[in-house]
Scaffold this active site. Structure first.
Site, mmCIF file in Angstrom:
data_model
loop_
_atom_site.group_PDB
_atom_site.id
_atom_site.type_symbol
_atom_site.label_atom_id
_atom_site.label_comp_id
_atom_site.label_asym_id
_atom_site.label_seq_id
_atom_site.Cartn_x
_atom_site.Cartn_y
_atom_site.Cartn_z
ATOM 1 N N ILE A 157 12.489 -40.526 -5.609
ATOM 2 C CA ILE A 157 12.736 -39.750 -4.400
ATOM 3 C C ILE A 157 11.517 -39.821 -3.455
ATOM 4 C CG2 ILE A 157 13.512 -37.533 -3.466
ATOM 5 C CD1 ILE A 157 15.470 -39.028 -5.484
ATOM 6 N N GLU A 363 17.529 -48.285 -0.790
ATOM 7 C CA GLU A 363 18.710 -48.046 0.062
ATOM 8 C C GLU A 363 19.790 -49.101 -0.182
ATOM 9 O OE1 GLU A 363 16.584 -45.144 3.123
ATOM 10 O OE2 GLU A 363 18.467 -46.086 3.620
HETATM 11 N N1 COS Z 1 31.578 -44.799 4.260
HETATM 12 C C1 COS Z 1 32.493 -43.841 3.963
HETATM 13 N N2 COS Z 1 33.117 -43.758 2.768
HETATM 14 C C2 COS Z 1 32.781 -44.687 1.839
HETATM 15 C C3 COS Z 1 31.841 -45.703 2.088
HETATM 16 C C4 COS Z 1 31.232 -45.742 3.358
HETATM 17 N N3 COS Z 1 30.312 -46.663 3.669
HETATM 18 N N4 COS Z 1 31.721 -46.470 0.981
HETATM 19 C C5 COS Z 1 32.566 -45.966 0.078
HETATM 20 N N5 COS Z 1 33.207 -44.884 0.596
HETATM 21 C C6 COS Z 1 34.234 -44.050 -0.047
HETATM 22 C C7 COS Z 1 35.426 -44.905 -0.433
HETATM 23 O O1 COS Z 1 36.342 -45.019 0.629
HETATM 24 C C8 COS Z 1 36.001 -44.120 -1.594
HETATM 25 O O2 COS Z 1 36.758 -43.046 -1.082
HETATM 26 P P1 COS Z 1 38.089 -42.480 -1.830
HETATM 27 O O3 COS Z 1 37.589 -41.704 -2.998
HETATM 28 O O4 COS Z 1 38.716 -41.623 -0.810
HETATM 29 O O5 COS Z 1 38.914 -43.681 -2.194
HETATM 30 C C9 COS Z 1 34.766 -43.535 -2.265
HETATM 31 O O6 COS Z 1 33.720 -43.547 -1.274
HETATM 32 C C10 COS Z 1 34.308 -44.353 -3.451
HETATM 33 O O7 COS Z 1 34.081 -45.654 -3.001
HETATM 34 P P2 COS Z 1 33.974 -46.921 -3.953
HETATM 35 O O8 COS Z 1 35.110 -46.870 -4.923
HETATM 36 O O9 COS Z 1 33.818 -48.125 -3.090
HETATM 37 O O10 COS Z 1 32.633 -46.606 -4.725
HETATM 38 P P3 COS Z 1 31.876 -47.462 -5.810
HETATM 39 O O11 COS Z 1 31.468 -46.550 -6.881
HETATM 40 O O12 COS Z 1 32.639 -48.700 -6.138
HETATM 41 O O13 COS Z 1 30.524 -47.854 -5.047
HETATM 42 C C11 COS Z 1 28.922 -49.145 -3.816
HETATM 43 C C12 COS Z 1 30.387 -48.798 -4.072
HETATM 44 C C13 COS Z 1 28.341 -50.079 -4.881
HETATM 45 C C14 COS Z 1 28.913 -49.858 -2.470
HETATM 46 C C15 COS Z 1 28.080 -47.847 -3.725
HETATM 47 O O14 COS Z 1 28.018 -47.230 -4.959
HETATM 48 C C16 COS Z 1 26.670 -48.079 -3.243
HETATM 49 O O15 COS Z 1 26.414 -48.192 -2.037
HETATM 50 N N6 COS Z 1 25.696 -48.110 -4.188
HETATM 51 C C17 COS Z 1 24.285 -48.222 -3.837
HETATM 52 C C18 COS Z 1 23.694 -46.876 -3.672
HETATM 53 C C19 COS Z 1 22.359 -46.957 -3.022
HETATM 54 O O16 COS Z 1 22.204 -47.545 -1.952
HETATM 55 N N7 COS Z 1 21.369 -46.344 -3.654
HETATM 56 C C20 COS Z 1 20.058 -46.278 -3.112
HETATM 57 C C21 COS Z 1 19.780 -44.844 -2.875
HETATM 58 S S1 COS Z 1 18.553 -44.565 -1.702
HETATM 59 S S2 COS Z 1 16.935 -45.337 -2.426
#
Ligand code: COS
Length: 380
Positions: A157, A363
């Site tokens: 964090i 991120e």
């Molecule tokens: N904007 C709005 N909604 C979103 C979205 C976005 N960019 N991406 C996903 N969602 C929504 C989906 O529409 C889905 O909604 P429903 O439940 O209504 O169907 C829900 O979130 C879950 O989405 P999804 O099934 O795609 O989630 P996954 O667990 O497969 O995750 C990734 C997808 C890998 C893209 C996501 O987990 C991710 O970005 N991981 C990285 C996290 C990250 O960046 N960590 C660093 C933290 S800061 S150092």
């Protein structure tokens, strides 16, 4: 797309550049060596309006848009990425409260974030076992009368030990997958919230990155950000914007590395010539400049789409992926051009290479960006 900057954008870019050149550049190397958190510098950025570039004026921001924010991030990152990472996260927290908060939450927190009263904001999503897959988080928030009790651990964090306000994600329904995650606004110093030892990192050594422990942290109903169960989407939407910030940061660090490489190629003589006379060096510089320019175009396109309220998730992922990967290569080549000196602390390029390394990781890793992009291109 039209990237001619308007007066406001140019003014913000110039203000960030002036501050960075005058105050940050002279201190950057010492900050890196002593791991000094930039508390006073964040205060300066707040006074200059650079912590709330894309925040409405009514909440204390400059209301200058996402492109102006990207320009400011690039300038601050060019000088000191340890400062810009804290700026980026504070901005992300201010934007998330502005977008999803109630009027009371916005009034209470946003002016304090962008005005410097909170020192910094923190984004507490990741956990030891939930990094690329935040849906696997183990932190829970159980109902307690009208409020909630949060327990669990967070990891990686940024500014977690300094932040006046943290957005903390926790499961309010452990059986509902990503739809059981909610977001909470927790003030620094709340009973039960504590930060562990800062990570001993390769780069960004002036920023702090800490684990957090949440031991029965009690919050009232007013701490819930958005609706219960909406937290995962809030995190994803915030990260979409955050990726533009990190793409901008990568461009800033790469720009600084390129400037150093150009300067060195003029100064350094071998075989009776400045090394910049040799095509081997000229072609490296040409590739570095081209890759940086392409990165900027992608980052600015994503920023402009965000500003125009067009969908921008895929564009932000492309921008972050490309800019961070290319920035790593640019910084690596800058070290190569400096030869043995590039491997020492006599020149700042070794710091740029260490600082830029994390941009393909945080991120969302490059691999996560490719998941987002490939889903948009070819479906799930
Ligand atoms: N904007 C709005 N909604 C979103 C979205 C976005 N960019 N991406 C996903 N969602 C929504 C989906 O529409 C889905 O909604 P429903 O439940 O209504 O169907 C829900 O979130 C879950 O989405 P999804 O099934 O795609 O989630 P996954 O667990 O497969 O995750 C990734 C997808 C890998 C893209 C996501 O987990 C991710 O970005 N991981 C990285 C996290 C990250 O960046 N960590 C660093 C933290 S800061 S150092």
């Amino acid at each position: 797309m039209d990237f001619d900057l308007n007066d406001t954008q140019r003014m913000i870019q110039q203000a960030a550049r002036d501050y960075a050149t005058r105050t940050l550049v002279p201190r950057a190397s010492a900050r890196d060596r002593a791991s000094t958190f930039p508390a006073s510098e964040l205060g300066d950025l707040a006074k200059l309006g650079l912590l709330g570039v894309n925040i409405p004026e009514a909440l204390g921001g400059a209301e200058a848009g996402a492109l102006a924010y990207s320009l400011a991030m690039e300038e601050i990152s060019r000088a000191d990425a340890s400062v810009s990472v804290a700026m980026a996260v504070t901005n992300m927290v201010a934007e998330v409260v502005t977008t999803f908060g109630t009027d009371a939450q916005k009034r209470q927190h946003v002016p304090r974030l962008v005005g410097g009263e909170y020192v910094a904001g923190a984004f507490a999503l990741s956990e030891p076992q939930a990094g690329s897959d935040p849906g696997a988080m183990a932190t829970v928030a159980r109902k307690d009368g009208a409020g909630f009790v949060l327990s669990g651990q967070k990891q990686w964090i940024t500014s977690g030990d300094r932040a006046g306000l943290l957005v903390v994600w926790a499961k309010t329904d452990t059986a509902a997958g990503t739809r059981g995650i909610s977001a909470f606004l927790v003030e620094g110093g709340t009973k039960g919230l504590s930060a562990g030892k800062p990570e001993d990192k390769m780069g960004l050594r002036g920023s702090t990155t800490v684990p957090l422990l949440l031991e029965d942290v009690r919050v009232g109903p007013e701490a819930l950000l958005g609706r219960e169960g909406e937290g995962f989407k809030i995190a994803m939407m915030a990260l979409d914007g955050g990726r533009i910030g990190i793409g901008s940061q990568a461009c800033g660090i790469a720009g600084a590395a390129l400037d150093c490489a150009v300067r060195y190629s003029r100064d350094r003589k071998q075989f009776d010539h400045p090394i910049g006379d040799f095509q081997a060096i000229q072609f490296m510089l040409a590739d570095m400049a081209t890759e940086l320019e392409a990165s900027r175009l992608l980052v600015r396109r994503a920023a402009l789409r965000k500003e125009r309220r067009q969908p921008f998730s895929t564009e932000a992922a492309m921008a972050k992926l490309y800019a961070s990967e290319r920035a790593n290569r640019i910084c690596d080549r800058a070290v190569q051009i400096h030869g043995g000196y590039g491997y020492t602390r006599e020149f700042p390029v070794e710091r740029f290479l260490r600082d830029v390394r994390v941009t393909t990781i945080y991120e969302g890793t490059s691999q996560v960006q490719r998941i987002v992009i490939s889903r948009a291109v070819a479906g799930p």
